[in-house]
Design a protein around this motif. Structure first.
Motif, PDB file in Angstrom:
ATOM      1  N   LEU A 134       0.834  -1.207   0.000  1.00 14.05           N
ATOM      2  CA  LEU A 134       0.000   0.000   0.000  1.00 14.05           C
ATOM      3  C   LEU A 134       0.869   1.257   0.000  1.00 14.05           C
ATOM      4  CD1 LEU A 134      -2.651  -1.188   2.594  1.00 14.05           C
ATOM      5  CD2 LEU A 134      -3.084  -0.662   0.188  1.00 14.05           C
ATOM      6  N   LEU A 135       2.020   1.150   0.623  1.00 16.33           N
ATOM      7  CA  LEU A 135       3.014   2.220   0.601  1.00 16.33           C
ATOM      8  C   LEU A 135       4.283   1.640   0.001  1.00 16.33           C
ATOM      9  CD1 LEU A 135       2.539   3.575   4.259  1.00 16.33           C
ATOM     10  CD2 LEU A 135       1.604   4.555   2.152  1.00 16.33           C
ATOM     11  N   ASP A 136       4.833   2.305  -0.986  1.00 17.74           N
ATOM     12  CA  ASP A 136       6.041   1.769  -1.632  1.00 17.74           C
ATOM     13  C   ASP A 136       7.011   2.900  -1.985  1.00 17.74           C
ATOM     14  OD1 ASP A 136       8.017   0.546  -3.003  1.00 17.74           O
ATOM     15  OD2 ASP A 136       6.777  -0.078  -4.706  1.00 17.74           O
ATOM     16  N   PRO A 137       7.951   3.155  -1.073  1.00 19.33           N
ATOM     17  CA  PRO A 137       8.866   4.277  -1.295  1.00 19.33           C
ATOM     18  C   PRO A 137      10.061   3.948  -2.193  1.00 19.33           C
ATOM     19  CG  PRO A 137       9.298   3.285   0.840  1.00 19.33           C
ATOM     20  CD  PRO A 137       8.159   2.504   0.229  1.00 19.33           C
ATOM     21  N   SER A 138      10.080   2.752  -2.802  1.00 19.25           N
ATOM     22  CA  SER A 138      11.324   2.331  -3.481  1.00 19.25           C
ATOM     23  C   SER A 138      11.752   3.300  -4.587  1.00 19.25           C
ATOM     24  CB  SER A 138      11.191   0.904  -4.019  1.00 19.25           C
ATOM     25  OG  SER A 138      10.039   0.788  -4.818  1.00 19.25           O
TER      26      SER A 138
END
Ligand SMILES: [Zn+2]
Ligand SMILES: [Zn+2]
Length: 344
Positions: free
Chosen positions: A309-313
């Motif tokens: 749901l959160l993907d900072p990559s």
């Protein structure tokens, strides 16, 4: 061991410093695998936040526990862990209420004597006090690049959204698309914002916000106020997150937000600044501020990152070695990088 130390404004150095040692039974020592360069490191680099010459900096980290005091229960030697940027005691007035970020005995990694004299994590190894509260195991399959966001930048973006009371279906605006602003865009979408207006003046950052589902609006070439009106039948946004930390951003936030809405100032303010109290009062706005309760949110953030749901990559723009820290800071200072990950 080698560590990145602050020398003078605009100057950091990689030098030999003493090895960390366990002091308290709740301490752990972490062998650092990856450590980030953060916007708050830049405040130190600029001399805006003052620390002692020779102090080890850095506060975002992933690594392996190599030593632990006898009272550490939740992590063990050999565990791969990530950590929060500050510690908390777990038992003071504020900790008992879950406000770990305001703990009376908190220490922040890499911020000198003023914030608890806790050496930073841009080093080969780091001492972590109160390890059970500050560290978490890295979920299986999660890369260090992603994990190190949980203890600081994503925790901060998530906090901004959570504190603002943003509800599913709301319209939000995020001012400032540095790493925290971009994480706030993701968090706002993840908790159900129907529309997110993302404001900055750097085209690459606007493009990234758009890739996260936001409507990009250039600060000067576009018209943030018109965008806010258009998205809300002229009312203004329900929530505006100021991820800049500048009076001009705060002023814009007060203008973009609808009556009875919330302005969340998550960008760093260290100086006196003018707020249009008349505007705030007449619109009956809520103004929330302060840095993030990262310890309070780290478990939720890790779950949301594990679930995708959160993907900072995509925020990680550079990988460099710890020895290249002086170049990394110069690069970051020129706003040519979003997140630089250093590896010892
Ligand atoms: Zn930080
Ligand atoms: Zn406390």
């Amino acid at each position: 061991m080698r560590a990145v130390t602050f020398q003078a404004p605009g100057e950091v150095l990689v030098e030999e410093v003493p090895e960390p040692e366990l002091v308290d039974a709740r301490d752990a020592i972490v062998q650092i695998e990856a450590t980030g360069v953060c916007g708050s490191d830049l405040h130190i680099y600029h001399g805006r936040v003052q620390i002692e010459r020779g102090f080890t900096i850095g506060h975002e980290y992933v690594g392996t526990v190599i030593a632990a005091g006898e009272d550490v229960r939740d992590v063990q030697i050999g565990d791969r862990v990530l950590g929060c940027f500050q510690t908390a005691c777990g038992s003071c007035f504020f900790c008992r209420r879950g406000w770990f970020h305001k703990c009376d005995f908190s220490r922040t990694f890499g911020h000198g004597a003023a914030l608890g004299s806790l050496p930073g994590t841009q080093a080969e190894r780091a001492l972590v006090p109160n390890a059970d509260l500050v560290l978490r195991k890295v979920p299986n399959g999660m890369s260090e690049d992603i994990a190190l966001f949980a203890g600081d930048v994503m925790g901060t973006g998530y906090h901004a959204v959570e504190q603002s009371g943003l509800a599913p279906g709301d319209v939000a605006a995020v001012l400032g698309l540095g790493p925290v602003g971009l994480c706030a865009v993701q968090a706002a979408r993840a908790v159900g914002a129907a529309h997110v207006i993302a404001v900055d003046s750097v085209p690459e950052r606007l493009a990234m916000a758009e890739s996260f589902g936001a409507e990009p609006v250039h600060l000067s070439e576009g018209d943030p106020r018109a965008a806010a009106r258009e998205a809300t039948d002229g009312r203004g946004v329900d929530v505006c997150i100021d991820a800049v930390g500048d009076p001009r951003a705060l002023e814009l936030a007060l203008r973009l937000t609808r009556k009875c809405g919330t302005v969340q100032a998550i960008g760093v303010y260290a100086e006196r600044c003018e707020v249009h109290m008349g505007l705030l009062w007449i619109k009956a706005l809520n103004l929330h501020s302060g840095h993030a309760n990262v310890i309070g949110h780290v478990d939720s953030v890790l779950e949301m990152m594990s679930a995708g749901l959160l993907d900072p990559s995509s925020l990680v723009t550079h990988h460099m070695s710890l020895d290249e820290a002086p170049e990394a800071y110069a690069l970051y200072d020129r706003r040519e990088a979003l997140k630089i990950v250093l590896k010892p």
